[in-house]
Design an enzyme around this catalytic site. Structure first.
Site, PDB file in Angstrom:
ATOM      1  N   HIS A 401       0.808  -1.215   0.000  1.00 40.52           N
ATOM      2  CA  HIS A 401       0.000   0.000   0.000  1.00 40.52           C
ATOM      3  C   HIS A 401       0.844   1.270   0.000  1.00 40.52           C
ATOM      4  CE1 HIS A 401      -3.819   1.797  -0.116  1.00 40.52           C
ATOM      5  NE2 HIS A 401      -4.452   1.041   0.745  1.00 40.52           N
ATOM      6  N   ASP A 405      -1.972   2.093  -4.935  1.00 36.81           N
ATOM      7  CA  ASP A 405      -3.253   2.521  -4.383  1.00 36.81           C
ATOM      8  C   ASP A 405      -4.309   1.456  -4.641  1.00 36.81           C
ATOM      9  OD1 ASP A 405      -2.170   4.932  -3.569  1.00 36.81           O
ATOM     10  OD2 ASP A 405      -2.676   5.950  -5.449  1.00 36.81           O
TER      11      ASP A 405
END
Length: 429
Positions: A401, A405
């Site tokens: 992450h 995204d």
């Protein structure tokens, strides 16, 4: 007679140490020049070490599972001729070497080492500087564990011999609230009236590839904020295509679902370069690759390895099928080359028929994405108001992450889904 130390050479860029995974010799053996003496494992590959001279083995630098620093003495030979220049037998000793403490190697004892030969700065375990601490004998693994636990090995007395083992450290930790235990002896437990269980405990030292897997997985989960994304695919059409192609394959390798999935990943990655990348989190640099070097998680007897299909975008499905078989076979036989076991940019993992419904694969650091294949099943599906039996399969993926995204990850997997559900797109330019 001449005493010839063989120091562990530099066996890979950026490698500081290597693990002993196999000894091919024991103390007292006569060896010839270029004869294998040990297998050493790094985080890249397993490398065979060969004797630089002919002679008799008189000392070995530890037991299987010990980590040896590059430049430290691995084996000491006794030769009849004068030794070669030290530079011919490995690099010079590092400034802070791992102390060479001869020990038992696979049941064969080496000669005992005088206390004066042990490096004081390391054998005090990083704690007290008293005279007792200077004589502590323990493997690098025991020292590392003691440092992590904050235990001074000078306070631990071995149950047998002079060398402190993990069992001695365990006993010390269990009874450290009382008097310093003597030689592993512990206060006797009160008598029990219940019948003792028939519990047979097998202790297995975690070494070699299994230890590398444990270290890499722990580091990946510790440093990477994973998030998972699961999508369902209708694979009815591509299964029909696969079976038709296999029926006409001739001498070509049999096609599984994997070559089609790899082809889909390659095509989708062209539009989502953020997933085909490696993240150096220490330097703060993301390296996006135009070529797809696909890691293929492969189960071996020793554990999980990830051989790499380099430039996967250059293969058709038949070529991918052949490369999958070749790499998997070489990896399972321990014959894969070092460059075939590193440098992947994205990984595909599959448990085949055991794939389950959903999984949460661990990212192969420093990559930023991994795609997992789950089991294919037939089940009823509603299509335009009618119920049909379709072949369905889930893809379970994980992403870093920090780099990827959620929206990009979802779009990437959806692109793979479209390519699989409309297989003609896999072969369109």
């Amino acid at each position: 007679m001449a005493r010839v130390p063989f120091r562990l050479p530099d066996i890979g860029e950026g490698i500081a140490e290597a693990e002993i995974v196999t000894w091919h010799v024991q103390v007292g053996d006569r060896v010839e020049e270029d004869q294998p003496v040990a297998d050493m494992m790094t985080d890249k590959a397993t490398v065979e070490m060969a004797a630089p001279v002919s002679g008799r083995v008189i000392e070995l630098a530890g037991v299987v599972g010990d980590q040896i620093a590059i430049g430290s003495t691995l084996v000491v030979f006794e030769t009849e001729a004068e030794p070669a220049a030290e530079s011919d037998l490995g690099p010079a000793e590092p400034q802070a070497p791992v102390p060479f403490v001869p020990s038992e190697v696979e049941g064969h004892a080496t000669s005992a080492a005088p206390a004066a030969r042990v490096s004081t700065s390391l054998d005090t375990n990083g704690e007290k500087g008293n005279s007792d601490a200077r004589k502590v004998l323990a493997s690098p693994a025991v020292r590392q564990r003691a440092r992590e636990l904050g235990v001074d090995l000078a306070d631990v007395l071995p149950a047998a011999g002079e060398r402190i083992k993990h069992s001695d450290l365990d006993a010390f930790l269990k009874y450290q609230g009382g008097l310093k235990y003597q030689g592993g002896a512990a206060p006797s437990a009160p008598a029990r009236t219940t019948v003792a269980s028939q519990d047979e405990i097998e202790e297995i030292k975690v070494t070699g590839l299994r230890r590398r897997i444990a270290e890499n997985m722990a580091e990946s989960k510790r440093r990477i904020p994973h998030f998972a994304y699961v999508e369902e695919l209708d694979v009815t059409a591509i299964e029909a295509l696969r079976q038709a192609m296999n029926a006409a394959r001739g001498e070509r390798p049999k096609l599984t679902m994997l070559p089609f999935l790899i082809r889909a990943i390659v095509k989708a990655a062209a539009d989502f370069p953020m997933v085909n990348a490696r993240y150096d989190d220490e330097a703060g640099v993301v390296a996006r690759h135009s070529a797809v070097h696909l890691g293929m998680a492969t189960q071996t007897d020793a554990g999980l390895s990830v051989p790499v299909i380099r430039d996967a975008q250059g293969f058709d499905v038949w070529g991918l099928a052949a490369e999958i078989v070749r790499l998997a076979d070489a990896t399972r036989r321990g014959k894969a080359k070092r460059e075939e076991l590193s440098g992947s940019t994205i990984t595909l993992t599959s448990l085949g028929a055991l794939g389950g419904i959903v999984s949460t694969p661990v990212i192969n650091r420093p990559e930023v994405a991994i795609v997992g294949v789950n089991r294919m099943v037939e089940r009823p599906v509603v299509i335009e108001g009618r119920i049909e039996v379709r072949k369905m399969m889930n893809l379970s993926s994980s992403f870093d992450h920090r780099v990827v995204d959620g929206m990009d990850a979802a779009k990437f997997i959806q692109a793979i889904r479209r390519l699989i559900e409309v297989p003609a797109l896999l072969f369109a330019d």
